[in-house]
Design a protein around this motif. Structure first.
Motif, mmCIF file in Angstrom:
data_model
loop_
_atom_site.group_PDB
_atom_site.id
_atom_site.type_symbol
_atom_site.label_atom_id
_atom_site.label_comp_id
_atom_site.label_asym_id
_atom_site.label_seq_id
_atom_site.Cartn_x
_atom_site.Cartn_y
_atom_site.Cartn_z
ATOM 1 N N GLN A 1 -11.541 -1.841 30.869
ATOM 2 C CA GLN A 1 -12.693 -2.064 29.992
ATOM 3 C C GLN A 1 -12.539 -1.326 28.663
ATOM 4 O OE1 GLN A 1 -15.679 -4.108 29.884
ATOM 5 N NE2 GLN A 1 -13.943 -5.105 30.888
ATOM 6 N N HIS A 2 -11.334 -1.393 28.123
ATOM 7 C CA HIS A 2 -11.067 -0.831 26.795
ATOM 8 C C HIS A 2 -10.059 -1.764 26.144
ATOM 9 C CE1 HIS A 2 -11.677 2.423 23.979
ATOM 10 N NE2 HIS A 2 -10.402 2.454 23.726
ATOM 11 N N HIS A 3 -10.397 -2.293 24.959
ATOM 12 C CA HIS A 3 -9.671 -3.454 24.436
ATOM 13 C C HIS A 3 -9.004 -3.176 23.099
ATOM 14 C CE1 HIS A 3 -12.777 -4.822 27.253
ATOM 15 N NE2 HIS A 3 -11.866 -5.694 27.631
ATOM 16 N N TYR B 1 -8.381 1.752 18.953
ATOM 17 C CA TYR B 1 -9.426 2.676 18.503
ATOM 18 C C TYR B 1 -10.670 2.345 19.308
ATOM 19 C CZ TYR B 1 -11.574 -1.100 15.770
ATOM 20 O OH TYR B 1 -12.189 -2.274 15.401
ATOM 21 N N THR B 2 -11.636 3.236 19.267
ATOM 22 C CA THR B 2 -12.856 3.040 20.048
ATOM 23 C C THR B 2 -13.975 2.596 19.117
ATOM 24 O OG1 THR B 2 -12.157 4.658 21.696
ATOM 25 C CG2 THR B 2 -14.516 4.130 21.609
ATOM 26 N N HIS B 3 -14.431 1.364 19.319
ATOM 27 C CA HIS B 3 -15.453 0.813 18.434
ATOM 28 C C HIS B 3 -16.700 1.710 18.432
ATOM 29 C CE1 HIS B 3 -13.415 -3.201 18.223
ATOM 30 N NE2 HIS B 3 -12.874 -2.726 19.318
ATOM 31 N N LYS B 4 -17.055 2.134 19.674
ATOM 32 C CA LYS B 4 -18.332 2.862 19.823
ATOM 33 C C LYS B 4 -18.376 4.146 19.000
ATOM 34 C CE LYS B 4 -20.076 1.468 24.299
ATOM 35 N NZ LYS B 4 -19.389 1.631 25.586
HETATM 36 C C1 LIG Z 1 -19.476 -2.387 27.798
HETATM 37 C C2 LIG Z 1 -18.009 -2.280 27.484
HETATM 38 O O1 LIG Z 1 -17.335 -1.538 28.462
HETATM 39 C C3 LIG Z 1 -17.834 -1.533 26.182
HETATM 40 O O2 LIG Z 1 -18.493 -2.242 25.144
HETATM 41 C C4 LIG Z 1 -16.347 -1.359 25.793
HETATM 42 C C5 LIG Z 1 -15.556 -2.637 25.819
HETATM 43 N N1 LIG Z 1 -14.214 -2.394 25.249
HETATM 44 C C6 LIG Z 1 -14.051 -1.505 24.231
HETATM 45 N N2 LIG Z 1 -12.877 -1.415 23.585
HETATM 46 C C7 LIG Z 1 -12.713 -0.576 22.530
HETATM 47 N N3 LIG Z 1 -11.508 -0.500 21.896
HETATM 48 N N4 LIG Z 1 -13.740 0.167 22.085
HETATM 49 C C8 LIG Z 1 -14.968 0.150 22.656
HETATM 50 O O3 LIG Z 1 -15.880 0.858 22.201
HETATM 51 C C9 LIG Z 1 -15.160 -0.687 23.818
HETATM 52 N N5 LIG Z 1 -16.291 -0.723 24.499
#
Ligand SMILES: C[C@H](O)[C@H](O)[C@H]1CNC2=NC(N)=NC(=O)C2=N1
Length: 122
Positions: free
Chosen positions: A72-74, A89-92
Motif C-alpha cells: 500500500q505504497h505506490h 516519495y510519500t504523498h501524505k
Molecule cells: C489509503 C492508502 O494506503 C494511502 O492513501 C497510501 C496509498 N499509497 C501511497 N503511496 C505513496 N507514495 N504515498 C502515499 O502517501 C500513499 N498513501
C-alpha cells in the motif's frame, strides 16, 4: 540494502514522520544508487532501470505494481522502451518517509531477481 528490503511499510504516515536530515542521510547510504531529486518542492528518490526491450520494462513495472499494492505504497513510474524510471516519495507528507527507502530497496531487489531469472532464461 537487504535489511531495508526485508522491512514492510508503515500504513500510517503523518507529517510528523518526516525524516530528519540525519535519518535521511543514514537511510540513503543503504540505497546509495538512488539519487535524491526535488520536483515541485517535493524530495524524492529516483533510479532508472535498464531492460532489453519494452516488454521486459513493462513486466518489471507490473511486478513493481503488485509489490506496491501489497505494501500500500505506490511509486511514480516512467516506462519507455528499454528503461523504467522509478520515483518514490510519500504523498501524505509531501516528502520522504522511511517507507520510500524500504520500497526503493525492494525495487532494486526486484530488479536483481527479475534480471537473474531472465539471464537463466526462466
Ligand atoms: C489509503 C492508502 O494506503 C494511502 O492513501 C497510501 C496509498 N499509497 C501511497 N503511496 C505513496 N507514495 N504515498 C502515499 O502517501 C500513499 N498513501
Amino acid at each position: 540494502m537487504d535489511a531495508l528490503a526485508r522491512q514492510h511499510c508503515q500504513l500510517e504516515t503523518c507529517p510528523a514522520n518526516l525524516l530528519s536530515a540525519r535519518e535521511l542521510g543514514h537511510l540513503h547510504t543503504q540505497v546509495a544508487d538512488w539519487t535524491l531529486e526535488e520536483a515541485e518542492g517535493v524530495l524524492q528518490l529516483e533510479k532508472s532501470f535498464l531492460f532489453a526491450d519494452f516488454v521486459s520494462a513493462l513486466a518489471f513495472a507490473d511486478n513493481l505494481g503488485a509489490l506496491a499494492e501489497q505494501e500500500q505504497h505506490h511509486p511514480s513510474l516512467h516506462i519507455e522502451w528499454g528503461r523504467v524510471t522509478v520515483n518514490w516519495y510519500t504523498h501524505k507528507v509531501r516528502g520522504l518517509h522511511t517507507n520510500d527507502f524500504i520500497m526503493a530497496a525492494k525495487t532494486s531487489a526486484l530488479y536483481e531477481q527479475l534480471q537473474q531469472s531472465a539471464s537463466w532464461g526462466l
